[in-house]
Design a protein around this motif. Structure first.
Motif, PDB file in Angstrom:
ATOM      1  N   GLU B 190       0.673  -1.319  -0.143  1.00  0.00           N
ATOM      2  CA  GLU B 190      -0.521  -0.140  -0.096  1.00  0.00           C
ATOM      3  C   GLU B 190       0.443   1.514  -0.365  1.00  0.00           C
ATOM      4  N   LYS B 194      -4.424   7.708   2.537  1.00  0.00           N
ATOM      5  CA  LYS B 194      -5.688   7.142   2.652  1.00  0.00           C
ATOM      6  C   LYS B 194      -6.985   7.260   1.878  1.00  0.00           C
ATOM      7  N   ASP B 195      -6.987   8.657   0.796  1.00  0.00           N
ATOM      8  CA  ASP B 195      -7.765   8.408   0.530  1.00  0.00           C
ATOM      9  C   ASP B 195      -7.593   7.998  -0.579  1.00  0.00           C
ATOM     10  N   ARG B 197      -5.434   5.117  -2.012  1.00  0.00           N
ATOM     11  CA  ARG B 197      -4.394   4.917  -1.760  1.00  0.00           C
ATOM     12  C   ARG B 197      -4.053   3.363  -3.246  1.00  0.00           C
ATOM     13  N   LYS B 199      -2.863   0.139  -4.147  1.00  0.00           N
ATOM     14  CA  LYS B 199      -2.531  -1.440  -3.702  1.00  0.00           C
ATOM     15  C   LYS B 199      -2.045  -1.889  -4.826  1.00  0.00           C
ATOM     16  N   LEU B 220      -7.692  -1.692  -8.106  1.00  0.00           N
ATOM     17  CA  LEU B 220      -7.315  -2.044  -6.807  1.00  0.00           C
ATOM     18  C   LEU B 220      -7.693  -3.199  -6.920  1.00  0.00           C
ATOM     19  N   LEU B 222      -7.034  -6.765  -3.591  1.00  0.00           N
ATOM     20  CA  LEU B 222      -7.095  -7.306  -2.445  1.00  0.00           C
ATOM     21  C   LEU B 222      -6.797  -8.678  -2.488  1.00  0.00           C
ATOM     22  N   TYR B 238     -10.780  -4.850  -8.286  1.00  0.00           N
ATOM     23  CA  TYR B 238     -11.256  -3.944  -9.268  1.00  0.00           C
ATOM     24  C   TYR B 238     -11.024  -3.313 -10.834  1.00  0.00           C
ATOM     25  N   HIS B 398      -7.033  -1.968  15.670  1.00  0.00           N
ATOM     26  CA  HIS B 398      -6.363  -3.013  14.376  1.00  0.00           C
ATOM     27  C   HIS B 398      -5.450  -3.999  14.511  1.00  0.00           C
ATOM     28  N   ALA B 418      -4.046   3.283  16.230  1.00  0.00           N
ATOM     29  CA  ALA B 418      -4.189   4.207  15.752  1.00  0.00           C
ATOM     30  C   ALA B 418      -3.858   5.396  15.860  1.00  0.00           C
ATOM     31  N   GLY B 419      -4.043   6.437  14.988  1.00  0.00           N
ATOM     32  CA  GLY B 419      -3.815   7.096  13.649  1.00  0.00           C
ATOM     33  C   GLY B 419      -2.244   7.357  13.423  1.00  0.00           C
ATOM     34  N   SER B 420      -2.318   6.210  12.800  1.00  0.00           N
ATOM     35  CA  SER B 420      -1.263   5.935  11.648  1.00  0.00           C
ATOM     36  C   SER B 420      -1.468   5.476  10.474  1.00  0.00           C
ATOM     37  N   SER B 445      -0.829  -4.962   3.599  1.00  0.00           N
ATOM     38  CA  SER B 445      -1.966  -5.873   4.193  1.00  0.00           C
ATOM     39  C   SER B 445      -2.215  -7.302   3.577  1.00  0.00           C
TER      40      SER B 445
END
Lengths: 168, 454
Positions: B190, B194-195, B197, B199, B220, B222, B238, B398, B418-420, B445
């Motif tokens: 990745e 984030k908005d 991304r 992959k 994309l 996955l 996708y 997470h 969190a916040g990463s 991921s």
């Protein structure tokens, strides 16, 4: 053909984004960003029947509670306006994109986004929109619009967005 | 065992034979490996293991084009043994004897002095035909005997695998269990915000080295999963039109769609014989998602669940192929169910607080690993296939998507604090100990572990 489609889609996205940004700069309620009636000065700027008109004056998206596909009264109101507009402008076909927030696992969120887009599709169909104009797709948690680590972002990402295809 | 031929994924032949001390070396009293077995052994089923001290002097290099190769292979073995948590490699600075030949016995007192329980000596030499010959011996320092010795021939391109194969041989000899080092991991690389991304599918050795990209990031992608029998992966992409499940050969890059499903397909996984792909498809009726299986040869498709308005997804076969575990929200929220591989009634096996998802069956058959979401925390855990013996291995903001090592002793998963700005890959033993971050070039991921290559 496909690359042309991609370019059109890119332009369309950019247009939609700039509108959302202009409206959302100081909005705290996601419903405001959905393009509820009248960002000051913006409503007049959109040509009736244009994609911008749909985004700004109708609202292109509805939001969901966590792990839910239930339409809220506010979502029903938005979808009623969407169906009205879409009936007025039958030249548009469109895609309903289902999304989930990032607080879930990947496969489930894809299925959840699919269920959300299907819920919207079913509702619009019940309001008389022809099924063949509608396509659904789910992005799960892959396409967040808001990036932060609290509920203010997650609630904006749990959404179904009606994306108009280029008019034919 | 002798002259065993192994077909490697790259199509190279890797020959292996038992390495005994030759008649010329003489000095060894003929102690059989069996006699030594009781002397140096680790029980990996115990949670708290005192790691075995082991010395790994640099392998001797003979006629190598790149003299660093012998040292690099030694480092791969040292890294593997250290990372698995069962061994404590001793710093080379402490070594008293310099190993210049592996044909005779080491000076055991020198290794006893630095408290090395085990010693590995090895030699990498270039053959007249250009191939590499790799030899190693594993010594029990205090019993003063060789525990095992092997030699391998392979092409120079395979040099990293030599390190992994020797690591597996050491692990197997000491623990009595199959190893897992000669394996690879396919994952999603990745990059970008984030908005927006990007992959890409990527593959690497299980230690995070030798990363190779399989896609370029235009689509994309996955949830890649390995075939247990071929060099194929299955994944969701996708591309143009409907998002679907694809197959890709990782050697040739050739890809094709799986089946001709009318709607979005996702969450694919191979059956254990590699002959079928099980997946889920979202349906129009009630926005439900159900589970289907396609035979890759006959292309015949069978629907396995028929649950109105429910989400049935993340299916995974038991290693004997007779049963399937999957997640479903048919009871109100995500829980893990088990049913026959032919479908039919399903039995719920998860009953703790919160939601359970992403079940994966261990290759050993003894556990099902899962993601559990409770009170805003995402955990990785394991339970027996009947739902008993649940154990949470790691918890936090997470953690998601466990995958088993080929020997079922280690899980890899992805974690995002969190916040990463992104997720990274981690591994943890099924005992809950020995958590390790797996280095990747970018955020990562959806890891999926391959079977052993040899």
């Amino acid at each position: 053909m496909t690359s042309v489609m991609r370019i059109i889609r890119g332009v369309k996205l950019a247009a939609a984004l700039s509108v959302v940004l202009a409206l959302g700069a100081c909005a705290s309620n996601p419903a405001d960003q959905a393009g509820g009636p009248g960002g000051p000065g913006m409503a007049g700027a959109a040509t009736p029947g244009s994609q911008q008109d749909f985004v700004v004056n109708v609202g292109d998206r509805v939001f969901f509670e966590s792990d839910s596909t239930q339409l809220t009264p506010q979502s029903v109101a938005t979808l009623d306006k969407q169906s009205q507009w879409l009936s007025n402008y039958p030249q548009y076909s469109f895609t309903i994109e289902g999304h989930a927030d990032e607080r879930g696992t990947r496969e489930y969120n894809i299925a959840l986004g699919a269920r959300r887009s299907q819920t919207v599709r079913d509702y619009l169909a019940s309001r008389g929109i022809q099924p063949q104009r509608m396509r659904t797709i789910s992005y799960g948690k892959e396409r967040p619009v808001a990036v932060c680590n609290d509920i203010s972002c997650w609630s904006q990402n749990r959404r179904a967005v009606t994306v108009l295809n280029a008019s034919s | 065992m002798n002259d065993m031929m192994n077909r490697t994924p790259s199509g190279f032949d890797l020959s292996r034979r038992r390495l005994m001390l030759g008649a010329g070396a003489g000095a060894l009293a003929g102690l059989s490996p069996r006699a030594a077995h009781a002397v140096l052994k680790l029980d990996v089923t115990q949670g708290n293991i005192q790691p075995m001290t082991i010395a790994l002097p640099d392998f001797v290099g003979v006629g190598l084009q790149d003299p660093e190769t012998a040292r690099a292979i030694t480092q791969i073995i040292t890294g593997n043994l250290k990372r698995c948590g069962l061994f404590a490699p001793i710093d080379q600075q402490a070594y008293l004897e310099k190993i210049t030949s592996i044909d005779g016995q080491p000076r055991f007192p020198d290794w006893q002095t630095i408290n090395a329980q085990a010693l590995v000596t090895g030699r990498i030499s270039r053959q007249p035909d250009g191939r590499l010959k790799a030899e190693f011996r594993l010594w029990d320092v205090f019993a003063r005997e060789q525990l095992t010795g092997q030699q391998y021939f392979t092409t120079t391109e395979n040099w990293r695998r030599i390190g992994h194969i020797i690591s597996d041989a050491i692990y197997e000899r000491i623990t009595g269990e199959k190893g897992y080092f000669d394996s690879r991991v396919v994952f999603v690389d990745e990059s970008g915000p984030k908005d927006r991304r990007v992959k890409k599918l990527a593959i690497m050795d299980q230690d995070g080295a030798a990363v190779k990209y399989l896609t370029r990031g235009e689509e994309l992608v996955l949830t890649p999963r390995f075939s247990p029998t071929t060099q194929d992966i299955t994944y969701m992409s996708y591309g143009q039109g409907e998002p679907r499940v694809f197959l890709m050969n990782i050697e040739t890059g050739q890809r094709e769609t799986v089946g001709n499903f009318p709607r979005m397909t996702f969450s694919p996984r191979f059956s254990n014989d590699g002959q079928r792909v099980i997946l889920s498809m979202s349906l129009q009726e009630g926005g439900s998602t159900n589970i289907f299986v396609m035979d890759l040869r006959s292309k015949a498709t069978t629907r396995l669940t028929d649950t109105a308005a429910a989400i049935d997804t993340a299916p995974c076969y038991a290693p004997d192929g007779t049963r399937i575990c999957f997640e479903s929200d048919r009871g109100g929220q995500q829980q893990i169910y088990v049913m026959a591989a032919t479908g039919g009634p399903a039995q719920r096996i998860s009953f703790g607080q919160g939601k359970y998802s992403t079940p994966v069956w261990s290759p050993r058959g003894d556990y099902i690993a899962f993601t559990r979401e409770t009170q805003g925390q995402f955990s990785i855990g394991i339970m027996k296939p009947d739902g008993s013996g649940e154990r949470i291995l790691t918890s936090g903001f997470h953690n998601e998507g466990p995958t088993f090592s080929p020997n079922g002793r280690v899980l890899m998963f992805f974690r995002e604090p969190a916040g990463s700005p992104g997720a990274q890959l981690f591994s943890v033993d099924i005992t809950g100990r020995n958590e390790q971050r797996i280095p990747t070039p970018s955020f990562a991921s959806d890891p999926a572990w391959s079977p052993l290559l040899s």
